[in-house]
Write a protein that holds these residues in place. Structure first.
Motif, short mmCIF file in Angstrom:
data_model
loop_
_atom_site.label_atom_id
_atom_site.label_comp_id
_atom_site.label_asym_id
_atom_site.label_seq_id
_atom_site.Cartn_x
_atom_site.Cartn_y
_atom_site.Cartn_z
N GLY A 14 6.36 -4.99 4.10
CA GLY A 14 5.41 -3.92 3.86
C GLY A 14 5.81 -3.14 2.63
O GLY A 14 6.15 -3.70 1.59
N ASP A 15 5.79 -1.80 2.74
CA ASP A 15 6.16 -0.94 1.62
C ASP A 15 7.65 -0.66 1.58
O ASP A 15 8.12 -0.02 0.65
CB ASP A 15 5.42 0.40 1.72
N ASN A 26 0.85 -1.19 0.00
CA ASN A 26 0.00 0.00 0.00
C ASN A 26 0.87 1.23 0.00
O ASN A 26 1.60 1.48 0.96
CB ASN A 26 -0.91 0.02 1.23
N ASP A 71 7.87 -1.91 9.13
CA ASP A 71 7.05 -0.88 8.49
C ASP A 71 5.82 -0.69 9.35
O ASP A 71 4.84 -1.42 9.23
CB ASP A 71 6.67 -1.31 7.07
N HIS A 126 2.20 0.14 7.87
CA HIS A 126 1.43 -0.93 7.23
C HIS A 126 0.49 -1.56 8.26
O HIS A 126 0.85 -1.70 9.43
CB HIS A 126 2.39 -1.98 6.67
#
Length: 314
Positions: free
Chosen positions: A162-163, A31, A79, A82
């Motif tokens: 995560g990102d 995301n 992260d 997230h």
């Protein structure tokens, strides 16, 4: 079976840039968040203390943890922006596996990877013990190390949590399988960048090179993997931005962090030419590592074990 897992290599056919490999757990979605959500320089500096808190308004949660017997640093990254708060540990130690796992739970994180920079000779990795506490955690090590693990990485791979992601750079010399994990480049990644160098690059030093079959060859590989500027910048730590933080696997003088720029100027070994560097490394006269005969065989298998057999293997 864990030993049957494979990396899913995602290669873009639309770009000639180095391959990008996502080994994030399938349950972790990507995301994108605003590019201005990232830790400040001061927050990252504060993170060099074992339990200093990071701002939860930042994407990256970072902890530097210490095991005093082997003077080993373990690094926790997550992260926190997230929903799942995915996390990874770099170079966990068996003696502090309980502490590290408890911290992960206290902070509400989901540990997805326990990764090693290389096959250690001075301590037993905590990766296997952590997997007994949470079998969903994936062990990661470089393919060139020839050790066992759930996932194997090669230069240019990216480890997503995560990102955020870590980029894999080959830094052989201390061992043939040494890699450095570098935080990602891009507006949505933490700045300044951070390099987790294992034993390849230490603060004002570097790892010994007498563990290999051909010491002279490995001395040269160590020097070139850290210093020499060539087109294949994936291999060379000193091609990173000068403000990149250097976080080694060990320190014996109380230092916690350096930068690429500092080491380019003040590192007493790597500021020399290759021939001088060879002379330094061939005349260190270091003692045989007291843990080596136990640690190396254990670490060749502790990246991946079945839960029932882990106690015997480690």
């Amino acid at each position: 079976m864990l030993n049957q897992l494979r990396l899913i290599r995602v290669v873009s056919i639309l770009s000639s840039s180095p391959r990008s490999i996502n080994i994030a757990a399938p349950s972790i979605s990507i995301n994108k968040l605003p590019s201005n959500i990232r830790p400040t320089r001061s927050q990252l500096l504060m993170g060099s203390s074992s339990y200093t808190t990071s701002s939860h308004s930042s994407k990256l949660l970072f902890r530097q943890l210490f095991e005093k017997e082997s003077s080993t640093y373990t690094y926790l990254l997550a992260d926190v922006s997230h929903p799942d708060k995915p996390a990874l540990l770099v170079d966990p130690v068996d003696k502090t596996a309980d502490r590290d796992f408890a911290l992960v739970k206290e902070l509400g994180l989901k540990l997805i990877y326990a990764i090693n920079t290389h096959v250690h000779a001075d301590h037993v990795t905590g990766t296997g013990l952590i997997k007994t506490k949470d079998p969903s955690v994936k062990s990661v090590i470089s393919k060139s190390s020839n050790a066992k693990a759930d996932l194997f990485v090669e230069p240019g791979d990216k480890i997503y949590f995560g990102d955020l992601f870590l980029e894999v750079r080959a830094t052989p010399g201390h061992t043939v399988g040494c890699v450095t994990y570098v935080t990602g480049e891009g507006p949505d990644q933490p700045q300044p960048r951070m390099a987790f160098t294992g034993d390849a690059l230490l603060i004002r030093g570097c790892g010994r090179t007498d563990f290999q079959v051909s010491c002279l060859v490995e001395v040269q590989r160590c020097f070139t993997s850290l210093c020499i500027h060539r087109q294949d910048t994936n291999k060379f730590i000193f091609t990173l931005p000068k403000d990149t933080f250097v976080y080694p696997a060990h320190d014996y003088k109380g230092f916690t962090v350096s930068t690429v720029g500092e080491e380019m100027v003040y590192n007493p070994r790597l500021t020399k030419d290759l021939e001088t560097f060879k002379g330094i490394m061939e005349n260190l006269k270091l003692a045989y590592p007291k843990m080596m005969d136990m640690a190396v065989p254990a670490n060749m298998v502790c990246g991946l074990q079945d839960v029932d057999g882990i106690a015997k293997a480690c």
